[in-house]
Design an enzyme around this catalytic site. Structure first.
Site, PDB file in Angstrom:
ATOM      1  CG  ASP A 198      -1.924   1.031   1.303  1.00 39.61           C
ATOM      2  OD1 ASP A 198      -2.815   0.989   0.442  1.00 39.61           O
ATOM      3  OD2 ASP A 198      -1.873   1.907   2.199  1.00 39.61           O
ATOM      4  CD  GLU A 249      15.235 -13.800   4.836  1.00 37.90           C
ATOM      5  OE1 GLU A 249      14.326 -14.291   5.554  1.00 37.90           O
ATOM      6  OE2 GLU A 249      15.837 -12.758   5.131  1.00 37.90           O
TER       7      GLU A 249
HETATM    8  C1  GLC Z   1      -4.161   3.072  -0.532  1.00 32.51           C
HETATM    9  C2  GLC Z   1      -5.416   2.247  -0.478  1.00 32.51           C
HETATM   10  C3  GLC Z   1      -6.536   3.140  -0.087  1.00 32.51           C
HETATM   11  C4  GLC Z   1      -6.245   3.726   1.264  1.00 32.51           C
HETATM   12  C5  GLC Z   1      -4.902   4.447   1.261  1.00 32.51           C
HETATM   13  C6  GLC Z   1      -4.436   4.760   2.649  1.00 32.51           C
HETATM   14  O1  GLC Z   1      -4.165   4.007  -1.528  1.00 32.51           O
HETATM   15  O2  GLC Z   1      -5.613   1.615  -1.704  1.00 32.51           O
HETATM   16  O3  GLC Z   1      -7.763   2.473  -0.056  1.00 32.51           O
HETATM   17  O4  GLC Z   1      -7.243   4.620   1.637  1.00 32.51           O
HETATM   18  O5  GLC Z   1      -3.903   3.646   0.695  1.00 32.51           O
HETATM   19  O6  GLC Z   1      -3.989   3.613   3.284  1.00 32.51           O
END
Ligand code: GLC
Length: 533
Positions: A198, A249
């Site tokens: 993310d 790993e």
């Molecule tokens: C990413 C996710 C989104 C979230 C953001 C903050 O972009 O896809 O849904 O709100 O990160 O974590």
């Protein structure tokens, strides 16, 4: 092909109206039948759910809303039995404000090791009453919130590129890096096949945290703001090299895939150099409007950029952060990423055009060499849901902008499985955390099964043909390089996509997939695959 499961909205076994791991396990066979190779699960970790689980309070446990670690293990085992690989989401840019680390940071003094895990700074102005810089949250409003004072000194401020409940970690701190090595190993040891990372473009900030000289609105997870000192800083690459060595790993093909809103594509390619991530989401492709020149160019640029570092190109049209692609591709007034659309938005899509473009865009995408990502429900042809009452909307974007931006709830409405069951088969109790529209049943999976003209059967046929003809590893060459009709050869398949406003003759050959019923011509907003001699 990797299929994104958004657990809250996939299938609810417990009956509380929020999807869960047991619900996923029970429905995995339908994904195997669709032709999915791997699933990616959005977060199911312990979380106050202020940003639908992307605000994580414990990265190595399951939130009771979704079940338990034992439920996770059962889901993983069932997926592996069905030949599906499992990728989990990891959220390293920030924690929830309910995370033990942030609770400790709050309770500790300025300059303490507890605060040093986050980006906490004194404010500007005589009393520190102004935020440390002018950065804005992706969800609207300032990116800084002031902490309460603990010892009589003026309260410091913490950075949150997203909601105020999502404080950013300080990735220059070795303790943070070591903790994420542990978290990666925790899930790898359990048997996951990889991670979707993310906000991979956000972890490293410019060390001076300078003001951003704003040239455009913040509207796209950073993509519109190249040069912003919070985004796409070179410091991230060292982190990905470290993560790659952890993943390497382990045996098997475990992968890291980056959510990196970075432009241009040549810059994004740096995320997938041989010692960094394996794949990165192709957001420039997702953001491309329904325009033949633009689509042709982004395909060429993608293939060239990813090939330059030896990585597969990726393709994506929908996810949980964007307007579902049938609706998006038919908007007559563009909507910035993340803002969403609702009943009062300008340029709302004509539903018939949306449906045709959605199917055609998918058929084009599934012909392209590389790795395709699908978002749950797109195989049903779901459009964006517009009419969600304000008091049922949950996206922090909606609330942080006082309703000015609708946000992302319209693509997150729980799936319709059975037309005549409570909550359309999503939940046995009939509950649904976001309201499902009355017409949702028309899109239910059981209505589409076996109907050759349905969206579900189009996806299934295209995925089977993609596999049979080896399209993922074939190479692409254009038959035409201008005009409003895209014609390309991918391996032994010819793909034709009509982005013009009139029907076009199809080349001679056997049609193996088509987004619309065909006579001899291909209508506007349609695509077909042919075998030619
Ligand atoms: C990413 C996710 C989104 C979230 C953001 C903050 O972009 O896809 O849904 O709100 O990160 O974590």
């Amino acid at each position: 092909m990797i299929y994104q499961i958004y657990p809250r909205s996939f299938a609810d076994a417990s009956g509380d109206g929020i999807g869960d791991l047991a619900g996923i396990t029970a429905r995995l066979d339908s994904l195997a039948a669709l032709g999915v190779d791997a699933i990616w699960l959005s977060p199911f970790y312990t979380s106050p759910q202020k940003d639908a689980g992307y605000d994580v309070a414990d990265f190595t446990d399951v939130d009771p809303l979704f079940g338990t670690l034992a439920d996770f293990d059962r889901m993983l085992e069932r997926a592996h039995d069905l030949g599906l690989r499992v990728i989990v989401d990891i959220v390293p840019n920030h924690t929830s404000d309910a995370h033990a680390w942030f609770q400790a940071a709050r309770a500790s003094a300025p300059g303490s090791p507890e605060r040093a895990r986050y980006i906490v700074r004194d404010g500007r102005g005589p009393e520190g009453e102004l935020p440390p810089n002018n950065w804005e949250s992706v969800f609207g409003g300032p990116a800084w919130t002031r902490l309460d004072t603990t010892d009589g000194s003026p309260g410091q401020w913490y950075l949150h590129l997203f909601d105020s409940s999502q404080p950013d970690l300080d990735w220059t701190n070795e303790e943070v890096r070591a903790e994420f090595d542990r978290i990666l190993r925790f899930w790898l040891d359990r048997g996951v096949d990889g991670f979707r990372v993310d906000v991979a473009h956000g972890l490293a900030k410019h060390p001076d945290l300078p003001d951003f000289v704003i040239s455009e609105d913040i509207d796209s997870m950073g993509a519109a703001q190249m040069g912003h000192p919070a985004w796409a800083q070179q410091g991230v690459h060292e982190i990905w090299r470290r993560w790659r060595s952890v993943v390497d790993e382990y045996d098997g093909d475990r992968i890291l895939t980056a959510e990196a809103w970075v432009e241009p594509l040549s810059e994004m390619a740096a995320w997938v150099r041989p010692d960094e991530m394996h794949q990165a989401f192709n957001f420039p492709y997702l953001m491309t409007p329904w325009d033949a020149d633009a689509v042709r160019t982004v395909i060429d640029d993608s293939l060239a950029a990813f090939a330059s570092v030896g990585a597969p190109s990726t393709w994506v049209l929908s996810n949980h952060d964007v307007i579902r692609h049938p609706s998006r591709l038919a908007l007559t007034v563009p909507s910035p990423q993340g803002h969403g659309i609702g009943p009062d938005s300008p340029g709302l899509p004509d539903p018939a055009v949306a449906q045709m473009r959605g199917r055609a865009a998918t058929l084009l995408m599934l012909a392209l060499p590389g790795s395709a990502y699908l978002f749950q429900g797109e195989e049903l042809g779901l459009p964006e849901v517009l009419d969600i009452p304000a008091d049922r909307r949950e996206d922090p974007t909606f609330h942080r902008t006082g309703g000015e931006r609708y946000g992302r709830d319209g693509c997150r409405v729980p799936l319709p499985w059975e037309a005549d069951a409570p909550a359309f088969g999503f939940s046995p109790s009939g509950e649904s955390w976001l309201p499902q529209p009355g017409w949702w049943g028309e899109y239910a999976r059981d209505r589409q099964e076996g109907d050759r003209e349905s969206s579900l059967e189009l996806y299934r046929a295209a995925l089977a043909a993609r596999r049979e003809h080896g399209l993922a590893s074939a190479s692409l060459s254009w038959e035409t390089t201008d005009g409003d009709v895209l014609i390309a050869r991918v391996g032994d398949v010819m793909v034709v996509c009509n982005l013009s406003t009139s029907p076009v003759d199809l080349p001679a050959g056997e049609v193996i997939a088509a987004s619309e019923r065909l006579d001899d011509s291909l209508p506007p907003n349609a695509a077909a695959w042919l075998l030619t001699t």
